[in-house]
Design a protein around this motif. Structure first.
Motif, mmCIF file in Angstrom:
data_model
loop_
_atom_site.group_PDB
_atom_site.id
_atom_site.type_symbol
_atom_site.label_atom_id
_atom_site.label_comp_id
_atom_site.label_asym_id
_atom_site.label_seq_id
_atom_site.Cartn_x
_atom_site.Cartn_y
_atom_site.Cartn_z
ATOM 1 N N PHE A 1 -2.545 -4.364 -14.253
ATOM 2 C CA PHE A 1 -1.548 -4.046 -13.230
ATOM 3 C C PHE A 1 -1.407 -2.547 -13.009
ATOM 4 C CE2 PHE A 1 -0.604 -8.509 -13.243
ATOM 5 C CZ PHE A 1 -0.239 -8.727 -11.921
ATOM 6 N N THR A 2 -1.719 -1.755 -14.005
ATOM 7 C CA THR A 2 -1.770 -0.306 -13.805
ATOM 8 C C THR A 2 -2.908 0.027 -12.850
ATOM 9 O OG1 THR A 2 -0.842 0.126 -15.988
ATOM 10 C CG2 THR A 2 -2.048 1.933 -14.940
ATOM 11 N N ASN A 3 -4.055 -0.609 -13.067
ATOM 12 C CA ASN A 3 -5.202 -0.383 -12.178
ATOM 13 C C ASN A 3 -4.936 -0.900 -10.760
ATOM 14 O OD1 ASN A 3 -6.701 0.905 -14.139
ATOM 15 N ND2 ASN A 3 -7.708 -0.974 -14.813
ATOM 16 N N ILE A 4 -4.268 -2.026 -10.664
ATOM 17 C CA ILE A 4 -3.901 -2.546 -9.336
ATOM 18 C C ILE A 4 -3.029 -1.519 -8.617
ATOM 19 C CG2 ILE A 4 -2.482 -4.281 -8.150
ATOM 20 C CD1 ILE A 4 -3.586 -6.348 -10.188
ATOM 21 N N TRP A 5 -2.025 -1.001 -9.311
ATOM 22 C CA TRP A 5 -1.116 0.004 -8.723
ATOM 23 C C TRP A 5 -1.904 1.215 -8.236
ATOM 24 C CZ3 TRP A 5 3.805 0.284 -7.180
ATOM 25 C CH2 TRP A 5 4.375 1.541 -6.999
ATOM 26 N N ARG A 6 -2.816 1.687 -9.081
ATOM 27 C CA ARG A 6 -3.588 2.888 -8.745
ATOM 28 C C ARG A 6 -4.546 2.667 -7.574
ATOM 29 N NH1 ARG A 6 -5.100 4.503 -14.900
ATOM 30 N NH2 ARG A 6 -3.112 5.492 -15.402
ATOM 31 N N GLU A 7 -5.056 1.449 -7.433
ATOM 32 C CA GLU A 7 -6.088 1.182 -6.435
ATOM 33 C C GLU A 7 -5.581 0.417 -5.213
ATOM 34 O OE1 GLU A 7 -9.875 -0.074 -7.964
ATOM 35 O OE2 GLU A 7 -9.501 0.935 -9.877
ATOM 36 N N LYS B 1 0.806 -1.217 0.000
ATOM 37 C CA LYS B 1 0.000 0.000 0.000
ATOM 38 C C LYS B 1 0.843 1.274 0.000
ATOM 39 C CE LYS B 1 -4.351 -1.550 1.866
ATOM 40 N NZ LYS B 1 -5.394 -1.271 2.827
ATOM 41 N N THR B 2 2.096 1.165 0.415
ATOM 42 C CA THR B 2 2.989 2.328 0.355
ATOM 43 C C THR B 2 3.573 2.485 -1.045
ATOM 44 O OG1 THR B 2 4.984 1.109 1.005
ATOM 45 C CG2 THR B 2 3.631 2.066 2.784
ATOM 46 N N LYS B 3 3.132 1.618 -1.943
ATOM 47 C CA LYS B 3 3.585 1.588 -3.341
ATOM 48 C C LYS B 3 5.088 1.351 -3.443
ATOM 49 C CE LYS B 3 -0.365 3.811 -5.295
ATOM 50 N NZ LYS B 3 -0.889 4.685 -6.314
ATOM 51 N N ASN B 4 5.526 0.399 -2.636
ATOM 52 C CA ASN B 4 6.904 -0.061 -2.674
ATOM 53 C C ASN B 4 7.092 -0.881 -3.945
ATOM 54 O OD1 ASN B 4 9.037 -2.090 -2.293
ATOM 55 N ND2 ASN B 4 9.230 -1.213 -0.241
ATOM 56 N N ARG B 5 7.985 -0.430 -4.817
ATOM 57 C CA ARG B 5 8.155 -1.060 -6.125
ATOM 58 C C ARG B 5 8.646 -2.505 -6.013
ATOM 59 N NH1 ARG B 5 7.821 -0.062 -11.771
ATOM 60 N NH2 ARG B 5 8.249 -2.155 -12.497
ATOM 61 N N GLU B 6 9.531 -2.780 -5.093
ATOM 62 C CA GLU B 6 10.047 -4.145 -4.932
ATOM 63 C C GLU B 6 8.935 -5.102 -4.517
ATOM 64 O OE1 GLU B 6 13.417 -4.153 -2.325
ATOM 65 O OE2 GLU B 6 14.496 -2.702 -3.546
ATOM 66 N N VAL B 7 8.083 -4.645 -3.643
ATOM 67 C CA VAL B 7 6.961 -5.481 -3.180
ATOM 68 C C VAL B 7 5.960 -5.670 -4.323
ATOM 69 C CG1 VAL B 7 5.082 -5.649 -1.504
ATOM 70 C CG2 VAL B 7 7.298 -4.796 -0.786
ATOM 71 N N PHE B 8 5.741 -4.611 -5.099
ATOM 72 C CA PHE B 8 4.845 -4.720 -6.251
ATOM 73 C C PHE B 8 5.398 -5.721 -7.266
ATOM 74 C CE2 PHE B 8 2.967 -3.310 -10.299
ATOM 75 C CZ PHE B 8 1.623 -3.324 -9.948
#
Length: 111
Positions: free
Chosen positions: A55-61, A15-22
């Motif tokens: 995955f763009t929508n996942i990132w955004r939401e 949820k912190t939009k950590n790229r490694e976790v994503f």
């Protein structure tokens, strides 16, 4: 950290939009979701586009995801379905409008 090790911590970091976790999320679910996307659309190019949108929508939401109410895998699958419906409902709407124009005899009388 893998998703199965500590779901709560993983989701908090996600949820912190950590790229490694994503990236871990993508590694865990990407191929499964791609298989579903390919099965839905039947073409690799369209499946790849659907994956990009999903995955763009996942990132955004990410902020809206609540791991106490739904599993990550289920939520990601729902995001794929939502992306699929959005893309193809727009296409279907366009096709319906296009058919209305070409089937309209009033327009033909002006030509």
């Amino acid at each position: 950290m893998s998703i199965s090790e500590n779901k709560s911590k993983f989701c908090s970091l996600l949820k912190t939009k950590n790229r490694e976790v994503f990236d871990e999320l993508y590694a865990e679910y990407g191929s499964k979701l791609y298989g579903m996307a390919l099965q839905c659309v039947g073409e690799e190019k369209l499946a790849n586009e659907l994956m990009l949108i999903t995955f763009t929508n996942i990132w955004r939401e990410l902020e809206s995801f609540d791991n106490t109410k739904i599993e990550m895998k289920t939520w990601c699958t729902m995001m794929l379905v939502k992306s699929f419906r959005h893309c193809f409902s727009s296409t279907d709407r366009f096709r319906r409008n296009e058919n209305q124009i070409t089937d309209n005899t009033e327009i033909d009388s002006f030509i």
